[in-house]
Design a protein around this motif. Structure first.
Motif, PDB file in Angstrom:
ATOM      1  N   MET A   1      29.521  34.196  -4.647  1.00  0.00           N
ATOM      2  CA  MET A   1      29.991  35.500  -5.094  1.00  0.00           C
ATOM      3  C   MET A   1      28.833  36.385  -5.555  1.00  0.00           C
ATOM      4  N   LEU A   2      28.910  37.671  -5.226  1.00  0.00           N
ATOM      5  CA  LEU A   2      27.908  38.633  -5.661  1.00  0.00           C
ATOM      6  C   LEU A   2      27.809  38.665  -7.182  1.00  0.00           C
ATOM      7  N   LYS A   3      26.573  38.720  -7.676  1.00  0.00           N
ATOM      8  CA  LYS A   3      26.308  39.047  -9.075  1.00  0.00           C
ATOM      9  C   LYS A   3      25.408  40.273  -9.080  1.00  0.00           C
ATOM     10  N   TYR A   4      25.902  41.340  -9.668  1.00  0.00           N
ATOM     11  CA  TYR A   4      25.219  42.638  -9.604  1.00  0.00           C
ATOM     12  C   TYR A   4      25.408  43.373 -10.924  1.00  0.00           C
ATOM     13  N   ARG A   5      24.385  44.096 -11.325  1.00  0.00           N
ATOM     14  CA  ARG A   5      24.500  44.976 -12.480  1.00  0.00           C
ATOM     15  C   ARG A   5      23.519  46.125 -12.313  1.00  0.00           C
ATOM     16  N   ARG A   6      23.775  47.218 -13.018  1.00  0.00           N
ATOM     17  CA  ARG A   6      22.843  48.339 -12.948  1.00  0.00           C
ATOM     18  C   ARG A   6      22.622  48.928 -14.328  1.00  0.00           C
ATOM     19  N   SER A   7      21.529  49.667 -14.423  1.00  0.00           N
ATOM     20  CA  SER A   7      21.143  50.257 -15.702  1.00  0.00           C
ATOM     21  C   SER A   7      21.832  51.594 -15.918  1.00  0.00           C
ATOM     22  N   THR A   8      21.605  52.140 -17.089  1.00  0.00           N
ATOM     23  CA  THR A   8      22.033  53.500 -17.374  1.00  0.00           C
ATOM     24  C   THR A   8      21.221  54.482 -16.531  1.00  0.00           C
ATOM     25  N   THR A   9      21.777  55.659 -16.332  1.00  0.00           N
ATOM     26  CA  THR A   9      21.103  56.699 -15.555  1.00  0.00           C
ATOM     27  C   THR A   9      19.792  57.097 -16.230  1.00  0.00           C
ATOM     28  N   GLY A  10      18.752  57.222 -15.413  1.00  0.00           N
ATOM     29  CA  GLY A  10      17.471  57.716 -15.895  1.00  0.00           C
ATOM     30  C   GLY A  10      16.584  56.696 -16.569  1.00  0.00           C
ATOM     31  N   LEU A  11      16.983  55.426 -16.594  1.00  0.00           N
ATOM     32  CA  LEU A  11      16.168  54.433 -17.300  1.00  0.00           C
ATOM     33  C   LEU A  11      14.779  54.298 -16.677  1.00  0.00           C
ATOM     34  N   ALA A  12      14.678  54.493 -15.360  1.00  0.00           N
ATOM     35  CA  ALA A  12      13.381  54.375 -14.690  1.00  0.00           C
ATOM     36  C   ALA A  12      12.610  55.693 -14.652  1.00  0.00           C
ATOM     37  N   THR A  13      13.206  56.755 -15.160  1.00  0.00           N
ATOM     38  CA  THR A  13      12.538  58.064 -15.136  1.00  0.00           C
ATOM     39  C   THR A  13      12.346  58.632 -16.536  1.00  0.00           C
ATOM     40  N   GLY A  14      12.364  57.752 -17.531  1.00  0.00           N
ATOM     41  CA  GLY A  14      12.032  58.188 -18.880  1.00  0.00           C
ATOM     42  C   GLY A  14      13.196  58.346 -19.817  1.00  0.00           C
ATOM     43  N   GLY A  15      14.419  58.192 -19.324  1.00  0.00           N
ATOM     44  CA  GLY A  15      15.583  58.319 -20.184  1.00  0.00           C
ATOM     45  C   GLY A  15      16.065  56.972 -20.685  1.00  0.00           C
ATOM     46  N   GLY A  16      16.649  56.940 -21.859  1.00  0.00           N
ATOM     47  CA  GLY A  16      17.206  55.702 -22.385  1.00  0.00           C
ATOM     48  C   GLY A  16      16.164  54.806 -23.015  1.00  0.00           C
ATOM     49  N   THR A  17      16.637  53.687 -23.531  1.00  0.00           N
ATOM     50  CA  THR A  17      15.798  52.720 -24.234  1.00  0.00           C
ATOM     51  C   THR A  17      15.616  51.483 -23.372  1.00  0.00           C
TER      52      THR A  17
END
Length: 421
Positions: free
Chosen positions: A104-120
């Protein structure tokens, strides 16, 4: 042509379980296991306790900052169950797929902008683990591969089914959601499956894919090299001559079609699956493969055949559409190498060896027509599993960064080599 500029330690707590001669960290089919985006380098790995970790550092000299995701723990020791990740250039989300081998697939994603300077940069910036995309479950999948089109569209290719009987399907991420594009390589109709050397875009937006076909779960049945490309993000596919031959979903590529075969290579030739593909700035497709040389008799035992299999460079001439082959001569046992290209279209092959634990770097210049292959570095007997190259950093900064687990698996290093054209 290359010089070791520095080595950093990504972790001293990597997962040490070994299967299929490799670790759960550092396998050739991780697309990606290490990459650079927006001035930061990212790498993902399993720790010894079975948790997914993702680290990043500000280039060129920043220290690694690690996030440990402790709400999901693997019990697997299967080296197929790697952590792969991709980054959406359109919204800065980080996408992780992990822990699956015909499972079974195991997948997750981050909050928007985490890789472009947004979020913690913290665990709570990553969402919950999901078992499907686009509203449907994915119960039997393996080998997730993330890649982005020049316009920033993030896509995912993944195998459904099992070894010797499976398909390749395509998903696409835009506006915060995944959609199902469809099945693009059909293996189940023919009771076999395609194993991708790689899939990715050139600068003009053509999507290139190469693969070998396996007839049964026995790796000795791997045979031939196949190629297709798409002008419309994987909706329709063309053969080597440029003729439209398939439509994703309704009429996918036939995995073992003779019309898609660009280099013959029979079974029992020690041909390993899923070595490596890269496309240079001129759109030339390069494939790293390994198998027995033409003068070597066939060997039915795959592990024995791999002792004599040598690395081979294939490439496609754009003007003539003719494929070329050059035997490089180096062996790697049951390991697999990575082929990469710099901003000047010079080539690099980083390879290990399951028997000697030596890490090797070789290069070839575009000026020579990639004929002047030269070994630039050979390590002490200190590394295992498959080395992974940060392709994005080499293309943009001419720095060869290599994700390389040390023997035993606990320590994972990232080596940085400066390059000159």
């Amino acid at each position: 042509m290359i010089r070791l500029a520095g080595t950093t330690t990504l972790t001293t707590d990597g997962r040490t379980a070994v299967s299929y001669s490799g670790l759960m960290n550092g396998e050739s089919f991780q697309q990606d296991g290490i990459t650079t985006f927006d001035g930061r380098q990212y790498a993902a790995f399993w720790d010894e306790d079975g948790y997914v970790n993702i680290s990043r550092r500000r280039l060129p000299t920043g220290g690694w900052q690690n996030v440990r995701l402790t709400d999901y723990r693997t019990t697997s020791t299967d080296s197929h169950n790697v952590v792969c990740f991709g980054i959406s250039p359109l919204d800065g989300t980080i996408h992780l797929a992990f822990d699956m081998h015909s499972d079974m697939l195991k997948y997750r994603r981050s909050t928007t902008g985490l890789a472009t300077g947004g979020g913690t940069w913290a665990a709570d910036s990553f969402g919950a683990v999901r078992n499907g995309l686009a509203g449907t479950g994915m119960p039997t999948v393996t080998y997730p591969r993330f890649f982005a089109a020049p316009d920033g569209t993030l896509q995912l290719a993944i195998r459904t089914g099992v070894s010797g009987n499976g398909d390749e399907v395509l998903y696409e991420y835009r506006s915060g959601a995944w959609s199902f594009v469809g099945r693009f390589i059909d293996g189940t109709t023919y009771d076999n499956n395609a194993y991708l050397f790689g899939i990715g875009y050139d600068a003009e937006g053509l999507l290139h894919v190469t693969w070998t076909v396996r007839e049964t779960p026995n790796a000795s049945t791997n045979h031939d090299m196949y190629y297709a490309y798409s002008r419309d993000k994987g909706r329709t596919w063309r053969d080597n001559a440029g003729t439209v031959v398939a439509t994703t979903g309704s009429a996918p590529l036939a995995s073992g079609s003779t019309g898609l075969r660009v280099w013959p290579n029979g079974p029992d030739r020690g041909l390993t699956n899923q070595e490596s593909q890269v496309v240079d700035s001129s759109g030339v497709v390069h494939v790293l493969s390994s198998h027995l040389t033409p003068g070597t008799p066939s060997i039915a035992d795959f592990d024995v055949a791999r002792d004599s299999a040598v690395l081979v460079h294939y490439w496609r001439d754009n003007a003539s559409t003719v494929w070329h082959q050059r035997h490089l001569g180096w062996t790697e046992g049951l390991s697999r190498g990575d082929i990469a290209v710099d901003a000047f279209d010079n080539l690099y092959v980083v390879s290990g060896h399951s028997g000697t634990n030596v890490l090797q770097i070789a290069t070839a210049s575009k000026a020579s027509g990639w004929s002047d292959w030269t070994v630039r570095s050979r390590s002490a007997a200190a590394y295992m599993s498959d080395p992974l190259v940060d392709h994005a950093r080499l293309r943009t900064a001419n720095v060869l960064s290599i994700f390389c687990p040390r023997t035993g698996g606990s320590t994972i290093e990232v080596q940085d080599w400066s390059t000159t054209p």
